[in-house]
Design an enzyme around this catalytic site. Structure first.
Site, short mmCIF file in Angstrom:
data_model
loop_
_atom_site.label_atom_id
_atom_site.label_comp_id
_atom_site.label_asym_id
_atom_site.label_seq_id
_atom_site.Cartn_x
_atom_site.Cartn_y
_atom_site.Cartn_z
N HIS A 1 -5.60 -4.41 -2.01
CA HIS A 1 -5.33 -3.29 -2.91
C HIS A 1 -5.22 -3.74 -4.37
O HIS A 1 -5.06 -2.91 -5.26
CB HIS A 1 -4.03 -2.57 -2.54
CG HIS A 1 -4.16 -1.67 -1.35
ND1 HIS A 1 -4.79 -0.44 -1.42
CD2 HIS A 1 -3.75 -1.81 -0.08
CE1 HIS A 1 -4.74 0.13 -0.23
NE2 HIS A 1 -4.12 -0.68 0.61
N LYS B 1 -12.63 -1.50 -0.49
CA LYS B 1 -11.77 -0.66 -1.34
C LYS B 1 -12.37 -0.56 -2.74
O LYS B 1 -13.38 0.11 -2.91
CB LYS B 1 -10.33 -1.21 -1.30
CG LYS B 1 -9.69 -0.92 0.05
CD LYS B 1 -8.26 -1.37 0.19
CE LYS B 1 -7.70 -0.89 1.52
NZ LYS B 1 -7.13 -1.94 2.35
N SER C 1 0.79 -1.23 0.00
CA SER C 1 0.00 0.00 0.00
C SER C 1 0.83 1.28 0.00
O SER C 1 0.32 2.32 -0.38
CB SER C 1 -0.93 0.00 1.21
OG SER C 1 -0.16 0.05 2.40
C1 LIG Z 1 -7.18 -2.32 3.78
C2 LIG Z 1 -6.48 -3.60 4.00
C3 LIG Z 1 -6.95 -4.54 4.91
C4 LIG Z 1 -8.12 -4.26 5.82
O1 LIG Z 1 -9.31 -4.35 5.11
P1 LIG Z 1 -10.67 -3.97 5.87
O2 LIG Z 1 -11.72 -4.69 5.12
O3 LIG Z 1 -10.78 -2.48 5.79
O4 LIG Z 1 -10.52 -4.45 7.27
C5 LIG Z 1 -6.29 -5.75 5.02
N1 LIG Z 1 -5.20 -6.02 4.26
C6 LIG Z 1 -4.70 -5.13 3.39
C7 LIG Z 1 -3.51 -5.48 2.58
C8 LIG Z 1 -5.31 -3.89 3.24
O5 LIG Z 1 -4.82 -3.01 2.38
#
Ligand SMILES: *Cc1c(COP(=O)(O)O)cnc(C)c1O
Length: 398
Positions: free
Chosen positions: A213, A244, A185
């Site tokens: 992501h 996301k 990220s």
């Molecule tokens: C955003 C993210 C999460 C968490 O996801 P949520 O559904 O918001 O809890 C987990 N792993 C990665 C790699 C992320 O980027």
């Protein structure tokens, strides 16, 4: 002194320490739906370049309609966990839709990907086994690993020689699980899954990829890293989020080999002891994935945006990390500079976030720009213009 006074003083000192270290996180308040253009509570309209809203679906009218329809037909909430009385036809349908999307055998839903990662290791592995984890993996993977008794190994970000060394040491254990983010990220780089898979074959390991992501973004049709590296159906465990690219509401999943999913349904604690996803989120989730199967327009637009943005920023003289996703790291190196630049950008109507230690390594401060299919070309130009203006002002570029 009452019972709370002593503890209160401790808390206030901790908060002060966070502030003095410049690490205090203020929340900016939005008074509009999440989108490419948002309205802040103070009335300012800004272009948003820091949401994970990659496909621009967070305020999509068809998703909202799908959520409304599911809510009308199946109610507001479930008031139960899945195995007691919290499983509707919709939940099973979403699980199947996710499996079809990724080319996997079965799926288990969670309230979030944080929960999916928190609940995936401990039910599957014991102290006899090994987990080999990329150092830049998401916090939820780190926490999930901590909850599991398996022996822990770490390898430097996407560093295949290091992974190989760890795999050699981990031959001492019974089973080996390699775990990696699909897209990291902070840099926007994609895990070299072809090489990871090769090493897994050579050293008898299984692989888990967190597609949070990368799903909807990476791969020719947005099916994630397994599509990009031609490994559809070959990776044993994928986790991901509905929070996301896929509409941005809430919800997570683990998808992969059917025996793994079956055992998780029996033993995974965030699944067993936390409420079912509400019908609105589940209905819109089904709709989203089906919509994405029908057309690649949004992902194509996103990729064109990313290429355009990166090229223009390089031309302007900025130092950009090579990206393979919708994340673009504008390197500034200095923590204070990244904060100043982000705040000056907001004055220009561009909402971006500066990241510094401990979120990124010391001396690696940056502004992270996240592109969205909801942006238009003119929005990108406005963002690049503001970067150029402020960049000159702050002597980041000539
Ligand atoms: C955003 C993210 C999460 C968490 O996801 P949520 O559904 O918001 O809890 C987990 N792993 C990665 C790699 C992320 O980027």
């Amino acid at each position: 002194m009452n019972n709370y006074t002593h503890f209160q003083k401790y808390l206030m000192d901790e908060i002060l320490a966070i502030r003095s270290a410049g690490l205090y996180k203020e929340e900016r308040i939005i008074a509009s739906p999440q989108s490419a253009k948002i309205r802040l509570q103070n009335g300012q309209e800004v272009l948003n370049f820091c949401a994970n809203n990659y496909l621009g679906l967070a305020d999509h009218p068809e998703l909202i309609a799908a959520a409304e329809k599911a809510m009308k037909e199946r109610g507001y909430g479930m008031s139960s966990v899945r195995f007691i009385c919290g499983t509707q036809d919709l939940h099973k349908e979403l699980e199947k839709t996710i499996a079809d999307f990724f080319g996997t055998e079965d799926t288990i839903l969670y309230a979030s990907c944080f929960d999916a990662n928190g609940g995936v290791f401990e039910p599957l592995l014991t102290e006899e086994d090994a987990i080999i984890s990329d150092t830049l993996n998401h916090a939820s993977i780190i926490d999930g690993v901590r909850l599991c008794k398996a022996v822990r190994y770490r390898y430097a970000n996407a560093h295949m020689e290091d992974l190989e060394t760890q795999l050699q040491t981990a031959q001492a254990q019974r089973f080996r699980l390699i775990v990696t983010d699909g897209v990291f990220s902070m840099d926007g780089n994609v895990a070299p899954l072809d090489q990871i898979y090769g090493l897994a074959q050579k050293y008898n390991a299984i692989v888990m990829v967190d597609e949070s992501h990368s799903a909807g973004v990476v791969g020719k049709t947005g099916k994630g890293t397994t599509e990009q590296f031609n490994l559809r159906g070959k990776i044993e465990i994928l986790t991901g989020t509905l929070g996301k690219a896929f509409g941005g509401a809430i919800g997570g999943y683990t998808t992969g080999k059917k025996e793994i999913i079956e055992l998780l349904r029996q033993r995974s604690r965030p699944y067993l002891f936390s409420n079912s996803l509400p019908p609105s989120v589940v209905g819109a989730g089904i709709y989203t994935l089906r919509m994405l199967e029908k057309s690649n327009e949004l992902q194509d637009k996103l990729h064109a945006h990313a290429t355009y943005f990166v090229n223009k920023m390089l031309e302007a003289g900025f130092d950009i990390k090579p990206t393979q996703s919708a994340i673009c790291a504008v390197m500034l190196y200095d923590a204070q500079l990244s904060q100043t630049m982000a705040s000056r950008m907001l004055d220009e109507g561009i909402y971006v976030t500066g990241f510094s230690y401990p979120v990124v390594p010391k001396g690696q401060a940056r502004i992270r720009v996240q592109l969205s299919a909801k942006h238009e070309k003119a929005d990108l130009d406005q963002c690049i213009e503001a970067f150029t203006k402020i960049g000159k002002e702050l002597s980041v570029i000539k």
